[in-house]
Design an enzyme around this catalytic site. Structure first.
Site: not given
Ligand SMILES: NC(=O)c1ccc[n+]([C@@H]2O[C@H](COP(=O)([O-])OP(=O)(O)OC[C@H]3O[C@@H](n4cnc5c(N)ncnc54)[C@H](O)[C@@H]3O)[C@@H](O)[C@H]2O)c1
Length: 441
Positions: A26, A45, A50, A99, A274, A344
């Site tokens: 995201v 991050d 990364k 999350t 998700c 995932r």
């Molecule tokens: N992947 C999807 O298709 C999608 C779509 C819509 C919404 N979401 C939501 O968006 C959110 C993020 O999902 P994602 O798929 O991008 O996750 P992801 O795991 O791909 O990315 C999350 C990033 O956050 C970083 N991170 C974790 N803790 C951290 C911290 N304390 N400080 C800074 N960086 C930190 C991780 O290293 C990672 O790079 C979630 O709530 C998810 O439900 C995801």
């Protein structure tokens, strides 16, 4: 007190630097959308690997091109760091951390609360904080706000706080993120005005709602809707198997109705970060309020039963010549959906485990996933030669990646169990069955 923010089209130069916390599926495309619009972005991050890749202009997300990323990094439009102190320079800060669920299937807000705690010491007067992570209604008010206020600044008075659910669709290159309407909400009316102003500069349609709770619930409705409908169509596919009907033809026919029908397709199980996860956030919140969603519960159970069903149909296809015990199964595609490098919650992992437990020898091919590890066991993606196809007792088509050479597979396989309808209308020397095709093999 903060001044009332003015609605209207802000230019990047009016707004200053945008901070993005969490540069995953995201956060990274989101940061790039702001860069494309002319903003300078500071990305934070905690994953050193990364950050190192981003600093070299290398993307780990298929939807973000290396060339665009490298240009942004070289021009200083995207600066990445692990240091939250960099966010002192940002006028707005967007939180995009994971999350997931805990082992007990409850919301795991540990990433979100950690990000808030890390951000809080660097929060300053006048900043706008936006939560994009998917979560249950009440999180922004009840969890994020108190953490950000620990240093004495007050949300709505000394900084703005907003929530906007992310709707990104990984692997979908046809719809740029800017084209996806953004539901936005604020803790107070000025908070809402501020996020409307900022997001209107990047997204073509911004949809304000009355509260952060409503925006949080809207996202959970969207994904619960998908869980319920995909689980239902998978159950319908099982019925079609029993009744000797082809679900794929049934869906094609029903889809001709110009209103009141929305087509969902069967598959080996719902995966990703998700759809199997977010509805359980709603269920958890509902139970906290003394109620529950029976639809979510039933859909989750149905979804979880599909991998076992796929394995049992595959075994039926092998019989009478073979059983799973001692059979060699080659799985094509292991990601949870096509053309993404994301394992995932993928049903392939459950299928692989079940096949191994039944005594089968399992191999896989996936151009996006070089290795898979389940507990102590690990696999490397094989190359999909004609010989490898022919050597397997059965090919399981799990994920319909665009480049899968389906004609070559059909031409060489001894047997194919196809969960995605890629083999419809095709025939080869081997046995062939599709999930929900009613062939009762
Ligand atoms: N992947 C999807 O298709 C999608 C779509 C819509 C919404 N979401 C939501 O968006 C959110 C993020 O999902 P994602 O798929 O991008 O996750 P992801 O795991 O791909 O990315 C999350 C990033 O956050 C970083 N991170 C974790 N803790 C951290 C911290 N304390 N400080 C800074 N960086 C930190 C991780 O290293 C990672 O790079 C979630 O709530 C998810 O439900 C995801």
């Amino acid at each position: 007190m903060l001044d009332e923010a003015k609605a209207g089209d802000y230019e990047p130069s009016d707004i200053g630097v945008i901070g993005v916390i969490g540069l995953g599926y995201v956060g990274l495309p989101f940061a790039m959308a702001f860069v494309r619009r002319g903003f300078a972005v500071i990305g934070i991050d905690v994953d050193a690997r990364k950050l190192e890749m981003l600093q070299r202009g290398k993307s780990y997300i298929r939807d973000v091109e290396d060339a665009e990323l490298a240009e942004a990094v070289t021009a200083g439009k995207l600066v990445v760091s692990s240091s939250f102190s960099r966010l002192a320079d940002a006028s707005s800060i967007v939180i995009c951390v994971p999350t997931p669920l805990t082992a007990n299937q409850a919301p795991d807000l540990s990433f979100l609360t950690a990000a808030c705690r890390q951000l809080q010491p660097h929060l300053s007067f006048g900043q706008l904080v936006i939560v994009e992570s998917t979560t249950f209604p009440g999180t922004t008010r009840e969890v994020v706000q108190p953490l950000l206020e620990l240093g004495g600044l007050r949300a709505g008075e000394s900084f703005h706080l907003a929530y906007s659910p992310e709707r990104i669709d990984p692997g979908n290159t046809a719809t740029p993120v800017e084209d996806v309407p953004k539901v936005v909400s604020g803790l107070t009316a000025p908070c809402l005005t501020r996020i409307v102003s900022l997001y209107s500069a990047v997204f073509h349609q911004v949809v304000p709602v009355s509260s952060t709770d409503t925006a949080e619930a809207a996202k959970l409705l969207e994904n619960s809707f998908r869980l319920v409908n995909i689980s239902f169509i998978n159950e319908f596919a099982k019925l079609c198997d029993q009744l000797g009907l082809d679900i794929w033809e049934v869906i094609r026919a029903a889809s001709t109705k110009p209103y009141g029908f929305m087509s969902f397709l069967p598959g080996p199980g719902i995966g990703g970060h998700c759809i199997p996860v977010d509805p359980l956030y709603m269920q958890w919140k509902a139970r906290e309020a003394g109620t529950e969603s029976r639809f979510i519960e039933l859909s989750r159970d149905t979804n979880e039963s599909i991998p076992s069903y796929i394995v049992s149909r595959l075994e039926r296809l092998l019989q009478p010549e073979r059983t799973l015990n001692g059979a060699s199964i080659l799985i094509c595609g292991v990601t949870y959906k096509r053309d993404v490098a994301d394992l995932r919650e993928s049903s392939a992992l459950v299928v692989m485990e079940r096949l191994c437990n039944a005594g089968a020898t399992v191999a896989y091919y996936d151009p996006y996933i070089p290795t898979v590890r389940i507990g102590e066991a690990s696999w490397r993606s094989i190359s999909l030669t004609d010989e490898a196809i022919a050597a397997a007792d059965c090919i399981l088509i799990h994920t319909d990646h665009a480049g899968l050479p389906i004609d070559r597979i059909v031409a060489h396989a001894a047997a194919i169990y196809d969960t995605r309808n890629l083999t419809r209308g095709k025939s080869g020397p081997g046995k062939l069955a599709r999930f929900g095709d009613g062939s009762r093999q």
